[in-house]
Design a protein around this motif. Structure first.
Motif, mmCIF file in Angstrom:
data_model
loop_
_atom_site.group_PDB
_atom_site.id
_atom_site.type_symbol
_atom_site.label_atom_id
_atom_site.label_comp_id
_atom_site.label_asym_id
_atom_site.label_seq_id
_atom_site.Cartn_x
_atom_site.Cartn_y
_atom_site.Cartn_z
ATOM 1 N N CYS A 166 0.829 -1.206 0.000
ATOM 2 C CA CYS A 166 0.000 0.000 0.000
ATOM 3 C C CYS A 166 0.868 1.262 0.000
ATOM 4 C CB CYS A 166 -0.931 0.012 1.213
ATOM 5 S SG CYS A 166 -1.970 1.482 1.301
ATOM 6 N N PRO A 167 0.790 2.071 -1.066
ATOM 7 C CA PRO A 167 1.653 3.254 -1.151
ATOM 8 C C PRO A 167 1.259 4.388 -0.199
ATOM 9 C CG PRO A 167 0.226 3.156 -3.063
ATOM 10 C CD PRO A 167 -0.011 1.892 -2.272
ATOM 11 N N VAL A 168 0.043 4.354 0.347
ATOM 12 C CA VAL A 168 -0.378 5.420 1.258
ATOM 13 C C VAL A 168 -0.436 4.955 2.704
ATOM 14 C CG1 VAL A 168 -1.591 6.738 -0.526
ATOM 15 C CG2 VAL A 168 -2.847 5.035 0.824
ATOM 16 N N LYS A 169 0.037 3.751 2.954
ATOM 17 C CA LYS A 169 0.079 3.204 4.324
ATOM 18 C C LYS A 169 -1.291 3.232 4.990
ATOM 19 C CE LYS A 169 4.547 2.784 3.979
ATOM 20 N NZ LYS A 169 4.834 1.988 2.837
ATOM 21 N N ALA A 170 -2.296 2.735 4.264
ATOM 22 C CA ALA A 170 -3.677 2.733 4.754
ATOM 23 C C ALA A 170 -4.083 1.409 5.380
ATOM 24 C CB ALA A 170 -4.633 3.060 3.607
ATOM 25 N N ILE A 171 -3.232 0.394 5.324
ATOM 26 C CA ILE A 171 -3.611 -0.944 5.777
ATOM 27 C C ILE A 171 -2.819 -1.339 7.014
ATOM 28 C CG2 ILE A 171 -3.809 -3.369 5.119
ATOM 29 C CD1 ILE A 171 -3.949 -2.414 2.186
ATOM 30 N N TYR A 172 -3.568 -1.765 8.039
ATOM 31 C CA TYR A 172 -2.971 -2.153 9.313
ATOM 32 C C TYR A 172 -3.551 -3.477 9.780
ATOM 33 C CZ TYR A 172 -1.659 2.767 9.785
ATOM 34 O OH TYR A 172 -1.137 4.015 9.588
ATOM 35 N N GLN A 173 -2.769 -4.194 10.557
ATOM 36 C CA GLN A 173 -3.315 -5.351 11.251
ATOM 37 C C GLN A 173 -4.313 -4.822 12.280
ATOM 38 O OE1 GLN A 173 -0.637 -7.777 13.670
ATOM 39 N NE2 GLN A 173 -1.436 -9.537 12.553
ATOM 40 N N ASP A 174 -5.401 -5.535 12.489
ATOM 41 C CA ASP A 174 -6.462 -5.015 13.361
ATOM 42 C C ASP A 174 -5.966 -4.634 14.753
ATOM 43 O OD1 ASP A 174 -6.140 -7.644 14.242
ATOM 44 O OD2 ASP A 174 -8.261 -8.149 14.112
ATOM 45 N N LYS A 175 -4.970 -5.316 15.258
ATOM 46 C CA LYS A 175 -4.427 -5.005 16.588
ATOM 47 C C LYS A 175 -3.502 -3.786 16.578
ATOM 48 C CE LYS A 175 -6.207 -8.752 18.333
ATOM 49 N NZ LYS A 175 -7.606 -8.712 18.564
ATOM 50 N N GLU A 176 -3.165 -3.288 15.384
ATOM 51 C CA GLU A 176 -2.238 -2.162 15.263
ATOM 52 C C GLU A 176 -2.858 -0.925 14.621
ATOM 53 O OE1 GLU A 176 1.129 -3.766 13.199
ATOM 54 O OE2 GLU A 176 1.633 -5.114 14.852
ATOM 55 N N VAL A 177 -4.160 -0.939 14.424
ATOM 56 C CA VAL A 177 -4.835 0.218 13.838
ATOM 57 C C VAL A 177 -4.652 1.418 14.776
ATOM 58 C CG1 VAL A 177 -7.081 1.164 13.161
ATOM 59 C CG2 VAL A 177 -6.518 -1.208 12.609
ATOM 60 N N PRO A 178 -4.233 2.564 14.238
ATOM 61 C CA PRO A 178 -4.072 3.745 15.094
ATOM 62 C C PRO A 178 -5.382 4.102 15.799
ATOM 63 C CG PRO A 178 -3.095 4.120 12.943
ATOM 64 C CD PRO A 178 -3.853 2.830 12.854
ATOM 65 N N GLU A 179 -5.248 4.650 16.965
ATOM 66 C CA GLU A 179 -6.398 4.998 17.799
ATOM 67 C C GLU A 179 -7.453 5.808 17.037
ATOM 68 O OE1 GLU A 179 -8.159 5.092 21.749
ATOM 69 O OE2 GLU A 179 -6.235 4.220 21.240
ATOM 70 N N ASP A 180 -7.018 6.767 16.245
ATOM 71 C CA ASP A 180 -7.969 7.623 15.528
ATOM 72 C C ASP A 180 -8.587 6.938 14.299
ATOM 73 O OD1 ASP A 180 -5.640 7.712 13.960
ATOM 74 O OD2 ASP A 180 -5.944 9.810 13.412
ATOM 75 N N GLN A 181 -8.216 5.697 14.052
ATOM 76 C CA GLN A 181 -8.732 4.949 12.903
ATOM 77 C C GLN A 181 -9.507 3.701 13.312
ATOM 78 O OE1 GLN A 181 -7.928 5.977 9.400
ATOM 79 N NE2 GLN A 181 -7.666 7.777 10.693
ATOM 80 N N LEU A 182 -9.720 3.502 14.598
ATOM 81 C CA LEU A 182 -10.339 2.268 15.091
ATOM 82 C C LEU A 182 -11.719 2.000 14.497
ATOM 83 C CD1 LEU A 182 -9.262 2.262 18.846
ATOM 84 C CD2 LEU A 182 -8.508 0.706 17.018
ATOM 85 N N GLU A 183 -12.471 3.035 14.174
ATOM 86 C CA GLU A 183 -13.799 2.811 13.604
ATOM 87 C C GLU A 183 -13.733 2.093 12.249
ATOM 88 O OE1 GLU A 183 -15.996 6.332 11.874
ATOM 89 O OE2 GLU A 183 -14.232 7.353 12.681
ATOM 90 N N PHE A 184 -12.569 2.094 11.611
ATOM 91 C CA PHE A 184 -12.443 1.425 10.315
ATOM 92 C C PHE A 184 -12.444 -0.099 10.437
ATOM 93 C CE2 PHE A 184 -11.533 5.681 9.045
ATOM 94 C CZ PHE A 184 -12.103 5.747 7.789
ATOM 95 N N ILE A 185 -12.208 -0.613 11.611
ATOM 96 C CA ILE A 185 -12.355 -2.058 11.814
ATOM 97 C C ILE A 185 -13.811 -2.433 11.557
ATOM 98 C CG2 ILE A 185 -12.245 -3.944 13.494
ATOM 99 C CD1 ILE A 185 -9.899 -2.386 14.828
ATOM 100 N N GLU A 186 -14.715 -1.691 12.134
ATOM 101 C CA GLU A 186 -16.144 -1.936 11.942
ATOM 102 C C GLU A 186 -16.585 -1.563 10.530
ATOM 103 O OE1 GLU A 186 -20.095 -2.986 12.488
ATOM 104 O OE2 GLU A 186 -18.291 -3.580 13.559
ATOM 105 N N ILE A 187 -16.044 -0.503 9.969
ATOM 106 C CA ILE A 187 -16.398 -0.106 8.600
ATOM 107 C C ILE A 187 -16.027 -1.218 7.621
ATOM 108 C CG2 ILE A 187 -15.792 1.481 6.723
ATOM 109 C CD1 ILE A 187 -15.694 3.731 8.882
#
Length: 111
Positions: A50-71
């Motif tokens: 990913c060239p924009v660093k948009a993909i994380y392991q669910d346990k490493e999603v930044p705090e301000d991005q946690l809602e994307f787990i549910e999205i």
């Protein structure tokens, strides 16, 4: 565990992550890609591509991005399987560096 697509992907969708995925777990909406958590095998190959660093392991999603787990979980059954057809567009490059674009995500009505 699974990987999660987060806010930086909104409106840029480079799609570099789709080809290397061994299980085709990406789904595509009008302005965003998601990972189907039921299919993801936690291989990490998408995150490295990913060239924009948009993909994380669910346990490493930044705090301000946690809602994307549910999205991702909610949109995976709604969106169609992603295609690896890349659209050349300068607009993608412009969106890649935009911050705070969550409000631009077109979410379908709750099921």
């Amino acid at each position: 565990m699974t990987f999660v697509v987060t806010e930086p992907c909104i409106k840029c969708t480079y799609k570099h992550c789709i080809d290397p995925c061994p299980v085709d777990c990406f789904r595509e909406g009008p302005d965003f890609l998601v990972i189907d958590p039921e299919m993801c095998i936690d291989c990490n190959v998408c995150a490295t591509e990913c060239p924009v660093k948009a993909i994380y392991q669910d346990k490493e999603v930044p705090e301000d991005q946690l809602e994307f787990i549910e999205i991702n979980r909610r949109l995976a059954p709604v969106y169609q399987p992603a295609t690896n057809i890349k659209v050349d567009s300068a607009e993608k490059d412009e969106w890649a560096s935009v911050q705070d674009k969550r409000h631009l995500l077109q979410l379908p009505e709750p099921m």
